[in-house]
Design a protein around this motif. Structure first.
Motif, PDB file in Angstrom:
ATOM      1  N   MET A  51       0.678  -1.190   0.069  1.00  0.00           N
ATOM      2  CA  MET A  51      -0.001  -0.229   0.075  1.00  0.00           C
ATOM      3  C   MET A  51       0.763   1.181  -0.027  1.00  0.00           C
ATOM      4  O   MET A  51       0.350   2.431  -0.607  1.00  0.00           O
ATOM      5  CB  MET A  51      -0.957  -0.102   1.219  1.00  0.00           C
ATOM      6  CG  MET A  51      -2.286  -0.694   0.805  1.00  0.00           C
ATOM      7  SD  MET A  51      -3.069   0.035  -0.465  1.00  0.00           S
ATOM      8  CE  MET A  51      -3.353   1.476  -0.110  1.00  0.00           C
ATOM      9  N   THR A  52       1.936   1.151   0.633  1.00  0.00           N
ATOM     10  CA  THR A  52       2.971   2.423   0.498  1.00  0.00           C
ATOM     11  C   THR A  52       3.320   2.669  -0.670  1.00  0.00           C
ATOM     12  O   THR A  52       3.129   3.761  -1.203  1.00  0.00           O
ATOM     13  CB  THR A  52       4.132   2.124   1.395  1.00  0.00           C
ATOM     14  OG1 THR A  52       3.717   1.769   2.730  1.00  0.00           O
ATOM     15  CG2 THR A  52       5.201   3.249   1.295  1.00  0.00           C
ATOM     16  N   SER A  53       3.599   1.637  -1.595  1.00  0.00           N
ATOM     17  CA  SER A  53       4.138   2.054  -3.153  1.00  0.00           C
ATOM     18  C   SER A  53       2.911   2.359  -3.918  1.00  0.00           C
ATOM     19  O   SER A  53       2.965   3.307  -4.758  1.00  0.00           O
ATOM     20  CB  SER A  53       4.612   0.780  -3.480  1.00  0.00           C
ATOM     21  OG  SER A  53       5.876   0.373  -2.738  1.00  0.00           O
ATOM     22  N   VAL A  54       1.631   1.841  -3.593  1.00  0.00           N
ATOM     23  CA  VAL A  54       0.450   2.069  -4.385  1.00  0.00           C
ATOM     24  C   VAL A  54       0.068   3.492  -4.318  1.00  0.00           C
ATOM     25  O   VAL A  54      -0.157   4.106  -5.144  1.00  0.00           O
ATOM     26  CB  VAL A  54      -0.831   0.949  -3.917  1.00  0.00           C
ATOM     27  CG1 VAL A  54      -2.047   1.466  -4.618  1.00  0.00           C
ATOM     28  CG2 VAL A  54      -0.157  -0.318  -4.400  1.00  0.00           C
ATOM     29  N   PHE A  55       0.010   4.023  -2.951  1.00  0.00           N
ATOM     30  CA  PHE A  55      -0.347   5.327  -2.546  1.00  0.00           C
ATOM     31  C   PHE A  55       0.495   6.250  -3.128  1.00  0.00           C
ATOM     32  O   PHE A  55      -0.016   7.325  -3.608  1.00  0.00           O
ATOM     33  CB  PHE A  55      -0.295   5.415  -0.982  1.00  0.00           C
ATOM     34  CG  PHE A  55      -0.993   6.564  -0.419  1.00  0.00           C
ATOM     35  CD1 PHE A  55      -2.400   6.963  -0.770  1.00  0.00           C
ATOM     36  CD2 PHE A  55      -0.415   7.531   0.105  1.00  0.00           C
ATOM     37  CE1 PHE A  55      -2.875   8.216  -0.347  1.00  0.00           C
ATOM     38  CE2 PHE A  55      -0.843   8.836   0.604  1.00  0.00           C
ATOM     39  CZ  PHE A  55      -2.356   9.019   0.122  1.00  0.00           C
ATOM     40  N   ALA A  56       1.882   5.840  -2.970  1.00  0.00           N
ATOM     41  CA  ALA A  56       2.817   6.756  -3.445  1.00  0.00           C
ATOM     42  C   ALA A  56       2.776   6.970  -5.308  1.00  0.00           C
ATOM     43  O   ALA A  56       2.778   8.277  -5.829  1.00  0.00           O
ATOM     44  CB  ALA A  56       4.120   6.482  -3.244  1.00  0.00           C
ATOM     45  N   ALA A  57       2.490   5.850  -5.832  1.00  0.00           N
ATOM     46  CA  ALA A  57       2.113   5.933  -7.204  1.00  0.00           C
ATOM     47  C   ALA A  57       0.953   6.780  -7.675  1.00  0.00           C
ATOM     48  O   ALA A  57       1.210   7.403  -8.748  1.00  0.00           O
ATOM     49  CB  ALA A  57       1.895   4.363  -7.578  1.00  0.00           C
ATOM     50  N   SER A  58       0.038   6.586  -6.870  1.00  0.00           N
ATOM     51  CA  SER A  58      -1.336   7.337  -6.908  1.00  0.00           C
ATOM     52  C   SER A  58      -1.060   9.068  -7.100  1.00  0.00           C
ATOM     53  O   SER A  58      -1.620   9.615  -7.721  1.00  0.00           O
ATOM     54  CB  SER A  58      -2.567   7.134  -6.307  1.00  0.00           C
ATOM     55  OG  SER A  58      -2.827   5.548  -6.523  1.00  0.00           O
ATOM     56  N   ILE A  59      -0.290   9.190  -6.001  1.00  0.00           N
ATOM     57  CA  ILE A  59       0.001  10.700  -5.766  1.00  0.00           C
ATOM     58  C   ILE A  59       1.063  11.385  -6.985  1.00  0.00           C
ATOM     59  O   ILE A  59       0.764  12.419  -7.305  1.00  0.00           O
ATOM     60  CB  ILE A  59       0.599  10.915  -4.326  1.00  0.00           C
ATOM     61  CG1 ILE A  59      -0.288  10.401  -3.101  1.00  0.00           C
ATOM     62  CG2 ILE A  59       1.065  12.121  -4.434  1.00  0.00           C
ATOM     63  CD1 ILE A  59      -1.686  11.389  -3.262  1.00  0.00           C
ATOM     64  N   LEU A  60       1.801  10.263  -7.236  1.00  0.00           N
ATOM     65  CA  LEU A  60       3.122  10.661  -8.245  1.00  0.00           C
ATOM     66  C   LEU A  60       2.224  11.100  -9.519  1.00  0.00           C
ATOM     67  O   LEU A  60       2.337  12.003 -10.122  1.00  0.00           O
ATOM     68  CB  LEU A  60       4.033   9.649  -8.292  1.00  0.00           C
ATOM     69  CG  LEU A  60       4.971   9.715  -9.508  1.00  0.00           C
ATOM     70  CD1 LEU A  60       5.914  11.149  -9.186  1.00  0.00           C
ATOM     71  CD2 LEU A  60       6.030   8.511  -9.687  1.00  0.00           C
ATOM     72  N   GLY A  61       1.298  10.042  -9.809  1.00  0.00           N
ATOM     73  CA  GLY A  61       0.595  10.238 -11.283  1.00  0.00           C
ATOM     74  C   GLY A  61      -0.553  11.280 -11.434  1.00  0.00           C
ATOM     75  O   GLY A  61      -0.659  11.892 -12.204  1.00  0.00           O
ATOM     76  N   GLY A  62      -0.981  11.441 -10.075  1.00  0.00           N
ATOM     77  CA  GLY A  62      -2.238  12.189  -9.938  1.00  0.00           C
ATOM     78  C   GLY A  62      -3.562  11.771  -9.563  1.00  0.00           C
ATOM     79  O   GLY A  62      -3.805  10.849 -10.209  1.00  0.00           O
ATOM     80  N   ILE A  63      -3.697  11.546  -8.315  1.00  0.00           N
ATOM     81  CA  ILE A  63      -4.796  10.732  -7.641  1.00  0.00           C
ATOM     82  C   ILE A  63      -6.053  11.153  -8.115  1.00  0.00           C
ATOM     83  O   ILE A  63      -7.089  10.571  -7.813  1.00  0.00           O
ATOM     84  CB  ILE A  63      -4.818  11.030  -6.194  1.00  0.00           C
ATOM     85  CG1 ILE A  63      -5.480   9.619  -5.580  1.00  0.00           C
ATOM     86  CG2 ILE A  63      -5.516  12.355  -5.580  1.00  0.00           C
ATOM     87  CD1 ILE A  63      -5.208   9.592  -3.934  1.00  0.00           C
ATOM     88  N   ASN A  64      -6.253  12.308  -8.787  1.00  0.00           N
ATOM     89  CA  ASN A  64      -7.530  12.722  -9.537  1.00  0.00           C
ATOM     90  C   ASN A  64      -7.607  12.234 -11.009  1.00  0.00           C
ATOM     91  O   ASN A  64      -8.577  12.636 -11.761  1.00  0.00           O
ATOM     92  CB  ASN A  64      -7.737  13.929  -9.537  1.00  0.00           C
ATOM     93  CG  ASN A  64      -8.033  14.728  -7.944  1.00  0.00           C
ATOM     94  OD1 ASN A  64      -8.704  14.029  -7.238  1.00  0.00           O
ATOM     95  ND2 ASN A  64      -7.366  15.710  -7.702  1.00  0.00           N
ATOM     96  N   SER A  65      -6.730  11.317 -11.430  1.00  0.00           N
ATOM     97  CA  SER A  65      -6.853  10.788 -12.710  1.00  0.00           C
ATOM     98  C   SER A  65      -6.288   9.382 -13.002  1.00  0.00           C
ATOM     99  O   SER A  65      -5.290   8.905 -12.299  1.00  0.00           O
ATOM    100  CB  SER A  65      -5.790  11.644 -13.658  1.00  0.00           C
ATOM    101  OG  SER A  65      -5.532  10.895 -14.991  1.00  0.00           O
TER     102      SER A  65
END
Length: 340
Positions: free
Chosen positions: A227-241
């Motif tokens: 989940m740490t990596s998943v959350f970081a990936a979503s923030i890095l790419g843009g959690i609204n997209s």
């Protein structure tokens, strides 16, 4: 053909991408982060364990089974827990805490299952720390899991794009993401869309987990650790997209393995134990420098480019004369209205 670290990085990035898409879609629909999302991967991990180790069948039978199980669990959680709490006017914080509680329960159930299998079978079965690389096939000196997950990722990206842009349900899904109240007024069944999104994300997370033991070690808490990596990936790419989740998932997955490998090789092998610092560092830098992520930066660039283009058009003699003419007509109409 490829160095082992490259194979590790690509396989890991494929799995993180699938998880990041699901996490982001859940957030967009429910407006809360689902911290039980990683544990759905645990369902897939132990589905593969059951197929390959308990039933002694081909591990590639497990992905479709894992998808169905994860999808059913995901939809059930939404209908039984999230919807029920919303009926009692639960706040977003309360809903988020409920996903943390669900995560604890699901990890506990996976541990119970692992203990049950170990105690109920006569032969010695390692129900934790298992890995099934030896059961995987090879093609052109490449592991089957690398080929299978890469093909699956390409298919998933194309399917999601077509669904979101070319189908009525995709349009309904995007409308729900933008404004659920307005979508309801336009005739969209928001509850059905939300249920399907949890069904899909649960299935994708479990599908991702089903491939994991074919290359990495599986444990009841493995999905939770991801989940740490998943959350970081979503923030890095843009959690609204959703497209941002695709980009962020792949970038972070590759970075986490490759950077860790380089640090271990050129500085100290003991640094491999601190691999989780890579996604945490990426997460921190992203939040400080680009909170909206890569897609947010792209969107700002597009808006800036459109604004410049619009100003250039407005400053051309023909358009400027047309604007002045319209302004004069508007003033004339207003004056005539005041006289009457």
């Amino acid at each position: 053909m490829f160095p082992p670290v490259i194979k590790d990085a690509v396989i890991y990035a494929n799995l993180i991408l699938m998880l990041a898409i699901g996490f982001t879609l859940t957030y967009l629909i429910a407006k809360i982060p689902n911290f039980a999302h990683g544990t759905f991967a645990g369902i897939g991990i132990y589905t593969t364990f059951w197929v390959a180790r308990v039933k002694h069948m081909n591990p590639y039978i497990s992905p479709p089974i894992a998808f169905i199980l994860g999808a059913i669990v995901g939809a059930s959680i939404f209908l039984v827990v999230i919807q029920t709490l919303r009926k009692y006017k639960a706040t977003p914080i309360s809903l988020t805490i409920s996903t943390i509680a669900l995560n604890i329960i699901m990890v506990a159930l996976l541990n119970i299952y692992a203990d049950y299998v170990r105690e109920s079978t006569e032969e010695t079965i390692f129900t934790r720390g298992f890995q099934f690389r030896r059961l995987d096939f090879r093609l052109f000196d490449l592991p089957g899991v690398l080929i299978a997950t890469t093909i699956l990722i390409v298919f998933l990206i194309l399917s999601l794009h077509l669904m979101l842009t070319k189908t009525k349900f995709g349009i309904a899904l995007r409308a729900t993401v933008e404004n659920s109240d307005l979508a309801t007024m336009m005739g969209v069944n928001v509850d059905r869309v939300s249920t399907f999104s949890w069904f899909l994300t649960g299935g994708l997370a479990s599908l991702s987990g089903s491939f994991l033991p074919l290359w990495f070690q599986g444990n009841p808490g493995t999905g939770n650790l991801l989940m740490t990596s998943v959350f970081a990936a979503s923030i890095l790419g843009g959690i609204n997209s959703i497209y941002g989740a695709m980009i962020g998932g792949y970038m972070l997955g590759l970075s986490e393995i490759l950077i860790t490998s380089l640090l271990a090789k050129y500085i100290s092998g003991s640094l491999a134990a601190y691999r989780m610092l890579i996604p945490l560092t990426i997460l921190s830098v992203s939040l400080l420098m680009a909170p909206t992520g890569i897609m947010g930066i792209v969107e700002k660039y597009r808006e800036k480019k459109a604004t410049i283009a619009r100003k250039e058009i407005e400053t051309t003699p023909e358009i400027k004369a047309e604007i002045e003419k319209e302004e004069k007509e508007r003033v004339f109409v207003e004056r005539e209205g005041m006289k009457s």
